[in-house]
Design a protein around this motif. Structure first.
Motif, PDB file in Angstrom:
ATOM      1  N   THR A   2      29.062 -14.756  55.091  1.00 28.41           N
ATOM      2  CA  THR A   2      28.473 -13.427  55.129  1.00 28.41           C
ATOM      3  C   THR A   2      29.330 -12.435  54.348  1.00 28.41           C
ATOM      4  OG1 THR A   2      29.630 -12.913  57.173  1.00 28.41           O
ATOM      5  CG2 THR A   2      27.434 -13.877  57.372  1.00 28.41           C
ATOM      6  N   VAL A   3      28.662 -11.414  53.881  1.00 24.55           N
ATOM      7  CA  VAL A   3      29.328 -10.367  53.118  1.00 24.55           C
ATOM      8  C   VAL A   3      29.241  -9.079  53.932  1.00 24.55           C
ATOM      9  CG1 VAL A   3      29.345  -9.092  50.930  1.00 24.55           C
ATOM     10  CG2 VAL A   3      28.657 -11.477  50.960  1.00 24.55           C
ATOM     11  N   ALA A   4      30.326  -8.341  54.004  1.00 19.75           N
ATOM     12  CA  ALA A   4      30.349  -7.091  54.760  1.00 19.75           C
ATOM     13  C   ALA A   4      29.315  -6.110  54.207  1.00 19.75           C
ATOM     14  CB  ALA A   4      31.746  -6.472  54.683  1.00 19.75           C
ATOM     15  N   PRO A   5      28.705  -5.301  55.089  1.00 18.00           N
ATOM     16  CA  PRO A   5      27.673  -4.369  54.628  1.00 18.00           C
ATOM     17  C   PRO A   5      28.175  -3.380  53.568  1.00 18.00           C
ATOM     18  CG  PRO A   5      27.598  -4.554  57.010  1.00 18.00           C
ATOM     19  CD  PRO A   5      28.802  -5.313  56.550  1.00 18.00           C
ATOM     20  N   GLY A   6      29.413  -2.951  53.682  1.00 15.69           N
ATOM     21  CA  GLY A   6      29.956  -2.045  52.668  1.00 15.69           C
ATOM     22  C   GLY A   6      30.046  -2.725  51.304  1.00 15.69           C
ATOM     23  N   ARG A   7      30.434  -3.975  51.332  1.00 11.86           N
ATOM     24  CA  ARG A   7      30.521  -4.739  50.083  1.00 11.86           C
ATOM     25  C   ARG A   7      29.123  -4.990  49.511  1.00 11.86           C
ATOM     26  NH1 ARG A   7      34.106  -7.299  46.376  1.00 11.86           N
ATOM     27  NH2 ARG A   7      33.069  -9.158  45.624  1.00 11.86           N
ATOM     28  N   GLN A   8      28.140  -5.231  50.379  1.00 12.62           N
ATOM     29  CA  GLN A   8      26.766  -5.422  49.911  1.00 12.62           C
ATOM     30  C   GLN A   8      26.239  -4.176  49.215  1.00 12.62           C
ATOM     31  OE1 GLN A   8      24.317  -6.608  53.203  1.00 12.62           O
ATOM     32  NE2 GLN A   8      25.199  -8.658  53.325  1.00 12.62           N
ATOM     33  N   GLY A   9      26.526  -3.002  49.788  1.00 13.69           N
ATOM     34  CA  GLY A   9      26.096  -1.752  49.173  1.00 13.69           C
ATOM     35  C   GLY A   9      26.737  -1.557  47.805  1.00 13.69           C
ATOM     36  N   LEU A  10      28.031  -1.868  47.697  1.00 10.68           N
ATOM     37  CA  LEU A  10      28.728  -1.743  46.421  1.00 10.68           C
ATOM     38  C   LEU A  10      28.146  -2.710  45.392  1.00 10.68           C
ATOM     39  CD1 LEU A  10      31.065  -0.542  44.762  1.00 10.68           C
ATOM     40  CD2 LEU A  10      32.485  -2.411  45.634  1.00 10.68           C
ATOM     41  N   GLU A  11      27.877  -3.927  45.810  1.00 14.36           N
ATOM     42  CA  GLU A  11      27.298  -4.904  44.896  1.00 14.36           C
ATOM     43  C   GLU A  11      25.878  -4.507  44.491  1.00 14.36           C
ATOM     44  OE1 GLU A  11      27.676  -8.779  46.637  1.00 14.36           O
ATOM     45  OE2 GLU A  11      29.854  -8.801  46.383  1.00 14.36           O
ATOM     46  N   LEU A  12      25.120  -3.904  45.418  1.00 12.52           N
ATOM     47  CA  LEU A  12      23.786  -3.418  45.077  1.00 12.52           C
ATOM     48  C   LEU A  12      23.884  -2.303  44.040  1.00 12.52           C
ATOM     49  CD1 LEU A  12      20.727  -3.601  45.764  1.00 12.52           C
ATOM     50  CD2 LEU A  12      21.120  -1.754  47.393  1.00 12.52           C
ATOM     51  N   LEU A  13      24.850  -1.403  44.198  1.00 10.16           N
ATOM     52  CA  LEU A  13      25.052  -0.326  43.233  1.00 10.16           C
ATOM     53  C   LEU A  13      25.460  -0.886  41.869  1.00 10.16           C
ATOM     54  CD1 LEU A  13      25.289   2.730  42.678  1.00 10.16           C
ATOM     55  CD2 LEU A  13      27.691   2.517  43.311  1.00 10.16           C
ATOM     56  N   LEU A  14      26.373  -1.846  41.861  1.00  7.07           N
ATOM     57  CA  LEU A  14      26.789  -2.472  40.599  1.00  7.07           C
ATOM     58  C   LEU A  14      25.628  -3.204  39.935  1.00  7.07           C
ATOM     59  CD1 LEU A  14      30.324  -3.853  41.544  1.00  7.07           C
ATOM     60  CD2 LEU A  14      29.794  -1.911  40.081  1.00  7.07           C
ATOM     61  N   SER A  15      24.805  -3.833  40.733  1.00  7.03           N
ATOM     62  CA  SER A  15      23.629  -4.515  40.175  1.00  7.03           C
ATOM     63  C   SER A  15      22.652  -3.512  39.588  1.00  7.03           C
ATOM     64  CB  SER A  15      22.932  -5.341  41.259  1.00  7.03           C
ATOM     65  OG  SER A  15      23.784  -6.365  41.720  1.00  7.03           O
ATOM     66  N   GLY A  16      22.497  -2.350  40.231  1.00  8.94           N
ATOM     67  CA  GLY A  16      21.637  -1.305  39.679  1.00  8.94           C
ATOM     68  C   GLY A  16      22.158  -0.810  38.340  1.00  8.94           C
ATOM     69  N   LEU A  17      23.476  -0.621  38.228  1.00  5.55           N
ATOM     70  CA  LEU A  17      24.067  -0.219  36.952  1.00  5.55           C
ATOM     71  C   LEU A  17      23.872  -1.302  35.896  1.00  5.55           C
ATOM     72  CD1 LEU A  17      27.373   1.453  38.198  1.00  5.55           C
ATOM     73  CD2 LEU A  17      25.316   2.579  37.314  1.00  5.55           C
ATOM     74  N   LEU A  18      23.955  -2.555  36.337  1.00  6.82           N
ATOM     75  CA  LEU A  18      23.708  -3.668  35.428  1.00  6.82           C
ATOM     76  C   LEU A  18      22.257  -3.654  34.933  1.00  6.82           C
ATOM     77  CD1 LEU A  18      24.957  -6.231  34.215  1.00  6.82           C
ATOM     78  CD2 LEU A  18      24.167  -7.446  36.226  1.00  6.82           C
ATOM     79  N   GLY A  19      21.313  -3.322  35.808  1.00  9.30           N
ATOM     80  CA  GLY A  19      19.908  -3.208  35.424  1.00  9.30           C
ATOM     81  C   GLY A  19      19.695  -2.097  34.400  1.00  9.30           C
ATOM     82  N   ILE A  20      20.406  -0.978  34.578  1.00  9.38           N
ATOM     83  CA  ILE A  20      20.311   0.113  33.604  1.00  9.38           C
ATOM     84  C   ILE A  20      20.865  -0.346  32.255  1.00  9.38           C
ATOM     85  CG2 ILE A  20      21.204   2.409  33.023  1.00  9.38           C
ATOM     86  CD1 ILE A  20      21.085   3.036  36.041  1.00  9.38           C
ATOM     87  N   MET A  62      30.682 -11.650  41.623  1.00  9.59           N
ATOM     88  CA  MET A  62      30.345 -11.233  42.980  1.00  9.59           C
ATOM     89  C   MET A  62      30.314 -12.394  43.966  1.00  9.59           C
ATOM     90  SD  MET A  62      27.411  -8.439  42.257  1.00  9.59           S
ATOM     91  CE  MET A  62      27.561  -7.253  40.958  1.00  9.59           C
ATOM     92  N   GLY A  63      30.701 -13.569  43.545  1.00  9.85           N
ATOM     93  CA  GLY A  63      30.763 -14.703  44.460  1.00  9.85           C
ATOM     94  C   GLY A  63      29.412 -15.350  44.706  1.00  9.85           C
ATOM     95  N   GLY A  64      28.551 -15.312  43.759  1.00  7.12           N
ATOM     96  CA  GLY A  64      27.233 -15.926  43.887  1.00  7.12           C
ATOM     97  C   GLY A  64      26.153 -14.886  43.701  1.00  7.12           C
ATOM     98  N   LEU A  65      25.021 -15.323  43.223  1.00  7.12           N
ATOM     99  CA  LEU A  65      23.902 -14.419  42.982  1.00  7.12           C
ATOM    100  C   LEU A  65      23.023 -14.422  44.228  1.00  7.12           C
ATOM    101  CD1 LEU A  65      22.822 -12.658  40.687  1.00  7.12           C
ATOM    102  CD2 LEU A  65      21.367 -14.549  40.031  1.00  7.12           C
ATOM    103  N   ARG A  66      22.898 -13.254  44.844  1.00  2.00           N
ATOM    104  CA  ARG A  66      22.091 -13.129  46.053  1.00  2.00           C
ATOM    105  C   ARG A  66      20.820 -12.350  45.741  1.00  2.00           C
ATOM    106  NH1 ARG A  66      27.362 -12.972  47.518  1.00  2.00           N
ATOM    107  NH2 ARG A  66      27.970 -14.437  49.130  1.00  2.00           N
ATOM    108  N   LEU A  67      19.901 -12.352  46.683  1.00  5.84           N
ATOM    109  CA  LEU A  67      18.611 -11.707  46.485  1.00  5.84           C
ATOM    110  C   LEU A  67      18.767 -10.212  46.245  1.00  5.84           C
ATOM    111  CD1 LEU A  67      15.592 -12.132  46.376  1.00  5.84           C
ATOM    112  CD2 LEU A  67      15.490 -11.780  48.830  1.00  5.84           C
ATOM    113  N   TYR A  68      19.684  -9.556  46.946  1.00  2.00           N
ATOM    114  CA  TYR A  68      19.836  -8.116  46.764  1.00  2.00           C
ATOM    115  C   TYR A  68      20.457  -7.779  45.401  1.00  2.00           C
ATOM    116  CZ  TYR A  68      24.625  -8.796  48.503  1.00  2.00           C
ATOM    117  OH  TYR A  68      25.921  -9.223  48.697  1.00  2.00           O
ATOM    118  N   HIS A  69      21.119  -8.735  44.757  1.00  2.00           N
ATOM    119  CA  HIS A  69      21.584  -8.501  43.385  1.00  2.00           C
ATOM    120  C   HIS A  69      20.382  -8.386  42.452  1.00  2.00           C
ATOM    121  CE1 HIS A  69      25.545 -10.710  44.461  1.00  2.00           C
ATOM    122  NE2 HIS A  69      25.630  -9.420  44.745  1.00  2.00           N
TER     123      HIS A  69
END
Length: 149
Positions: A2-20, A62-69
């Motif tokens: 499992t990944v901590a919720p704070g880390r998930q939020g950061l990875e979601l933000l980084l993935s959003g920047l990657l999408g941009i 990020m230690g693997g590609l997850r759905l939220y990425h």
């Protein structure tokens, strides 16, 4: 694992920047395709390569590609295409037009310079008329001889 919720939020933000970032790269290819239609296959191939390398490297980082990425990449790209895409594409097209005009102007200048140098060489070396013209394969002209009686 499992990944901590704070880390998930950061990875979601980084993935959003990657999408941009991927949206900007796509718009670069789109502007190139509109200005130079012959560049469609190389532009699309380059984008596909960048896209898959980015997914692979983000999965490693990020230690693997997850759905939220994937969700973050999609939301970042959608946000970019709905807000900034038209302006950025216009800027890219203007840049490509400028470089196309510059290439055309330089080509004309080079062509005129070549013609001038060719004329200059013919004036400086008038004996070249016997050997052919400058810029083409040299051919030796033979003078006709009168048959002997």
């Amino acid at each position: 694992m499992t990944v901590a919720p704070g880390r998930q939020g950061l990875e979601l933000l980084l993935s959003g920047l990657l999408g941009i970032g991927l949206g900007v790269v796509y718009d670069l290819g789109r502007a190139l395709r509109r200005e130079h239609p012959g560049a469609t296959i190389p532009a699309d191939g380059t984008f596909a390569l960048v896209f898959f390398l980015t997914l692979w490297l983000s999965g490693i980082y990020m230690g693997g590609l997850r759905l939220y990425h994937c969700l973050g990449i999609g939301l970042g790209a959608a946000g970019y295409f709905l807000t900034l895409s038209a302006g950025i594409t216009g800027v890219f097209r203007s840049v490509f037009r400028f470089f196309g005009r510059l290439r055309t102007a330089l080509g004309r200048t080079a062509k005129k310079t070549g013609r001038f140098l060719k004329k200059l060489a013919k004036k400086l070396f008038p004996s070249t008329a016997i050997w052919g013209t400058i810029g083409k394969a040299s051919t030796l002209r033979t003078r006709r001889r009168e048959p002997r009686p």
